[in-house]
Design a protein around this motif. Structure first.
Motif, mmCIF file in Angstrom:
data_model
loop_
_atom_site.group_PDB
_atom_site.id
_atom_site.type_symbol
_atom_site.label_atom_id
_atom_site.label_comp_id
_atom_site.label_asym_id
_atom_site.label_seq_id
_atom_site.Cartn_x
_atom_site.Cartn_y
_atom_site.Cartn_z
ATOM 1 N N LEU A 140 16.567 -14.375 -66.886
ATOM 2 C CA LEU A 140 15.870 -14.423 -67.822
ATOM 3 C C LEU A 140 15.618 -12.820 -68.097
ATOM 4 O O LEU A 140 15.295 -12.091 -69.085
ATOM 5 C CB LEU A 140 14.480 -15.017 -67.715
ATOM 6 C CG LEU A 140 14.328 -16.232 -68.469
ATOM 7 C CD1 LEU A 140 12.470 -17.013 -67.860
ATOM 8 C CD2 LEU A 140 15.075 -15.953 -69.464
ATOM 9 N N GLY A 141 16.116 -12.134 -67.208
ATOM 10 C CA GLY A 141 15.754 -10.949 -66.799
ATOM 11 C C GLY A 141 14.394 -10.441 -66.599
ATOM 12 O O GLY A 141 14.364 -8.905 -67.181
ATOM 13 N N ILE A 142 13.840 -10.558 -66.580
ATOM 14 C CA ILE A 142 12.635 -10.597 -66.729
ATOM 15 C C ILE A 142 11.232 -10.361 -65.423
ATOM 16 O O ILE A 142 10.427 -9.693 -65.743
ATOM 17 C CB ILE A 142 10.750 -11.583 -67.439
ATOM 18 C CG1 ILE A 142 10.731 -12.832 -66.757
ATOM 19 C CG2 ILE A 142 11.735 -11.192 -68.855
ATOM 20 C CD1 ILE A 142 10.169 -13.907 -67.391
ATOM 21 N N TYR A 143 12.168 -10.157 -64.182
ATOM 22 C CA TYR A 143 11.654 -9.900 -62.646
ATOM 23 C C TYR A 143 11.907 -8.632 -62.381
ATOM 24 O O TYR A 143 12.549 -8.479 -62.401
ATOM 25 C CB TYR A 143 12.379 -11.697 -61.977
ATOM 26 C CG TYR A 143 11.566 -12.727 -62.264
ATOM 27 C CD1 TYR A 143 9.774 -13.185 -62.401
ATOM 28 C CD2 TYR A 143 12.119 -14.071 -63.537
ATOM 29 C CE1 TYR A 143 9.902 -14.631 -62.454
ATOM 30 C CE2 TYR A 143 11.784 -14.322 -63.491
ATOM 31 C CZ TYR A 143 9.673 -14.827 -63.929
ATOM 32 O OH TYR A 143 9.622 -16.090 -64.067
ATOM 33 N N ASP A 144 11.069 -8.464 -61.344
ATOM 34 C CA ASP A 144 11.754 -7.178 -60.771
ATOM 35 C C ASP A 144 12.126 -7.558 -59.495
ATOM 36 O O ASP A 144 12.902 -6.597 -59.033
ATOM 37 C CB ASP A 144 10.212 -6.716 -60.539
ATOM 38 C CG ASP A 144 9.400 -5.919 -62.174
ATOM 39 O OD1 ASP A 144 9.796 -5.271 -62.433
ATOM 40 O OD2 ASP A 144 8.866 -6.363 -62.564
ATOM 41 N N VAL A 145 12.169 -8.929 -59.222
ATOM 42 C CA VAL A 145 13.339 -8.670 -56.958
ATOM 43 C C VAL A 145 12.404 -10.813 -57.345
ATOM 44 O O VAL A 145 11.562 -11.371 -57.858
ATOM 45 C CB VAL A 145 11.404 -8.914 -56.465
ATOM 46 C CG1 VAL A 145 11.969 -9.275 -54.765
ATOM 47 C CG2 VAL A 145 11.282 -7.449 -56.367
ATOM 48 N N ILE A 146 13.947 -11.481 -56.700
ATOM 49 C CA ILE A 146 14.047 -12.454 -56.836
ATOM 50 C C ILE A 146 13.614 -13.159 -54.904
ATOM 51 O O ILE A 146 14.210 -11.503 -54.482
ATOM 52 C CB ILE A 146 15.598 -12.719 -57.214
ATOM 53 C CG1 ILE A 146 15.395 -12.414 -58.488
ATOM 54 C CG2 ILE A 146 15.575 -14.330 -57.279
ATOM 55 C CD1 ILE A 146 15.079 -12.439 -59.657
ATOM 56 N N VAL A 147 12.857 -13.649 -54.888
ATOM 57 C CA VAL A 147 13.363 -13.979 -53.439
ATOM 58 C C VAL A 147 13.820 -15.843 -53.560
ATOM 59 O O VAL A 147 13.013 -16.278 -54.251
ATOM 60 C CB VAL A 147 11.456 -13.972 -52.871
ATOM 61 C CG1 VAL A 147 11.524 -14.918 -51.341
ATOM 62 C CG2 VAL A 147 11.017 -12.682 -52.680
ATOM 63 N N VAL A 148 15.055 -15.708 -52.063
ATOM 64 C CA VAL A 148 15.427 -17.325 -53.063
ATOM 65 C C VAL A 148 15.538 -17.678 -51.145
ATOM 66 O O VAL A 148 16.404 -16.989 -50.561
ATOM 67 C CB VAL A 148 16.736 -16.965 -53.987
ATOM 68 C CG1 VAL A 148 18.198 -15.868 -52.986
ATOM 69 C CG2 VAL A 148 18.092 -18.271 -54.075
ATOM 70 N N ASP A 149 15.964 -19.199 -51.464
ATOM 71 C CA ASP A 149 16.092 -19.335 -50.710
ATOM 72 C C ASP A 149 17.638 -20.377 -50.450
ATOM 73 O O ASP A 149 18.129 -20.335 -51.570
ATOM 74 C CB ASP A 149 15.075 -21.242 -49.866
ATOM 75 C CG ASP A 149 15.547 -21.829 -48.564
ATOM 76 O OD1 ASP A 149 16.399 -21.356 -47.273
ATOM 77 O OD2 ASP A 149 15.409 -23.257 -48.560
ATOM 78 N N LEU A 150 18.712 -20.537 -49.310
ATOM 79 C CA LEU A 150 20.040 -20.558 -49.858
ATOM 80 C C LEU A 150 20.001 -22.118 -49.816
ATOM 81 O O LEU A 150 21.401 -22.140 -50.770
ATOM 82 C CB LEU A 150 20.577 -20.528 -48.202
ATOM 83 C CG LEU A 150 20.803 -18.986 -46.994
ATOM 84 C CD1 LEU A 150 21.492 -18.608 -46.858
ATOM 85 C CD2 LEU A 150 20.936 -18.199 -48.981
ATOM 86 N N MET A 151 19.445 -22.858 -49.011
ATOM 87 C CA MET A 151 19.346 -24.777 -49.019
ATOM 88 C C MET A 151 18.721 -24.796 -50.041
ATOM 89 O O MET A 151 17.080 -24.976 -49.686
ATOM 90 C CB MET A 151 18.801 -25.174 -47.567
ATOM 91 C CG MET A 151 20.424 -25.265 -47.042
ATOM 92 S SD MET A 151 19.730 -25.547 -45.153
ATOM 93 C CE MET A 151 18.306 -24.416 -44.568
ATOM 94 N N LEU A 152 19.145 -25.285 -51.372
ATOM 95 C CA LEU A 152 18.347 -25.808 -52.413
ATOM 96 C C LEU A 152 18.581 -26.325 -53.499
ATOM 97 O O LEU A 152 20.578 -27.005 -53.474
ATOM 98 C CB LEU A 152 17.897 -24.711 -52.986
ATOM 99 C CG LEU A 152 17.426 -23.069 -52.945
ATOM 100 C CD1 LEU A 152 17.874 -22.047 -54.165
ATOM 101 C CD2 LEU A 152 15.693 -23.593 -53.277
ATOM 102 N N PRO A 153 18.069 -27.605 -53.858
ATOM 103 C CA PRO A 153 18.569 -28.775 -54.769
ATOM 104 C C PRO A 153 19.297 -28.227 -55.772
ATOM 105 O O PRO A 153 18.765 -27.207 -56.307
ATOM 106 C CB PRO A 153 17.605 -29.744 -54.978
ATOM 107 C CG PRO A 153 16.066 -28.958 -54.274
ATOM 108 C CD PRO A 153 16.921 -28.030 -53.608
ATOM 109 N N SER A 154 20.384 -28.554 -56.326
ATOM 110 C CA SER A 154 21.433 -28.239 -57.732
ATOM 111 C C SER A 154 21.987 -27.357 -57.667
ATOM 112 O O SER A 154 23.380 -27.840 -58.253
ATOM 113 C CB SER A 154 20.103 -27.782 -58.750
ATOM 114 O OG SER A 154 19.261 -29.444 -59.156
#
Length: 228
Positions: free
Chosen positions: A43-57
């Motif tokens: 969406l382009g509204i975030y200043d930072v993304i924090v992401v795990d590696l093992m995720l569903p989908s």
């Protein structure tokens, strides 16, 4: 207020991260599914993304790659996978940092703050179109690509960051200390000598004659200036 998106399928970890970030003045959204997390990230509204590696989908590697293709915002991987190959792969896809679980939530907050400061320093004067252009040089900040006379040149991450910073602040003289503190100091144990080394490498890639540079000029006894 800065906005952070956490993409994490462990609800306890996600809520702990959110609580610490909110206490430090951040607005936080949580997504527990990789696909829905990617959609929200794009969406382009975030200043930072924090992401795990093992995720569903959809796994974290794919999310990092797709977000990085569109945005230059900081991306931080948090994962229980602690092998060097996982870290190298994550950073290779475009992540800015990698935290191994378990970690201190306070450290995550500190790293997020650090990356936001660095990103704003580097991007504060970028063109709204995502293109920095000076004479024969074109830097496409959305795709992390640099072209000289229409031909792409390949830069390392630090070479690219240094060039973007200088090109975003043309005709201003920066000392080695200023450049080092902007590009390296928060995660590098070396010294300012690395600035001169990287300047030389960049010159070899963008200048017609690296011995008589047109763009990155040495101001003897002071530092460097990017000539527009």
């Amino acid at each position: 207020m800065k906005q952070v998106l956490i993409i994490e399928d462990d609800n306890n970890i996600a809520e702990l991260e959110r609580d610490y970030l909110q206490l430090n003045g951040y607005k936080v959204d949580i997504e527990q599914d990789g696909l829905s997390g990617l959609k929200k990230a794009l969406l382009g509204i975030y200043d930072v993304i924090v992401v795990d590696l093992m995720l569903p989908s959809k796994d974290g590697y794919e999310i990092v790659k797709e977000v990085r293709d569109k945005f230059e915002i900081p991306i931080i991987i948090v994962s229980a996978k602690n092998d060097d190959i996982d870290k190298i792969r994550g950073l290779g896809f475009g992540a800015d940092d990698y935290l191994t679980k378990p970690f201190s939530p306070a450290e995550l907050v500190a790293r997020i703050r650090s990356h936001i400061i660095r990103y704003e320093r580097l991007s504060g004067k970028k063109s709204a179109t995502g293109i920095i252009s000076h004479k024969a040089i074109e830097i496409r900040t959305h795709s992390h690509k640099v072209f000289v006379n229409g031909k792409e040149v390949i830069l390392t991450t630090k070479e690219y960051e240094l060039l973007v910073f200088l090109a975003s602040n043309p005709n201003i003289v920066f000392s080695k200390d200023q450049l080092f503190n902007t590009i390296w100091a928060e995660d590098y144990c070396g010294d300012t000598a690395t600035v001169a080394v990287h300047i030389q490498k960049i010159r070899k890639k963008i200048e017609k004659d690296s011995g008589s540079p047109e763009y990155i000029e040495t101001i003897w006894g002071t530092g460097y200036r990017f000539n527009s």
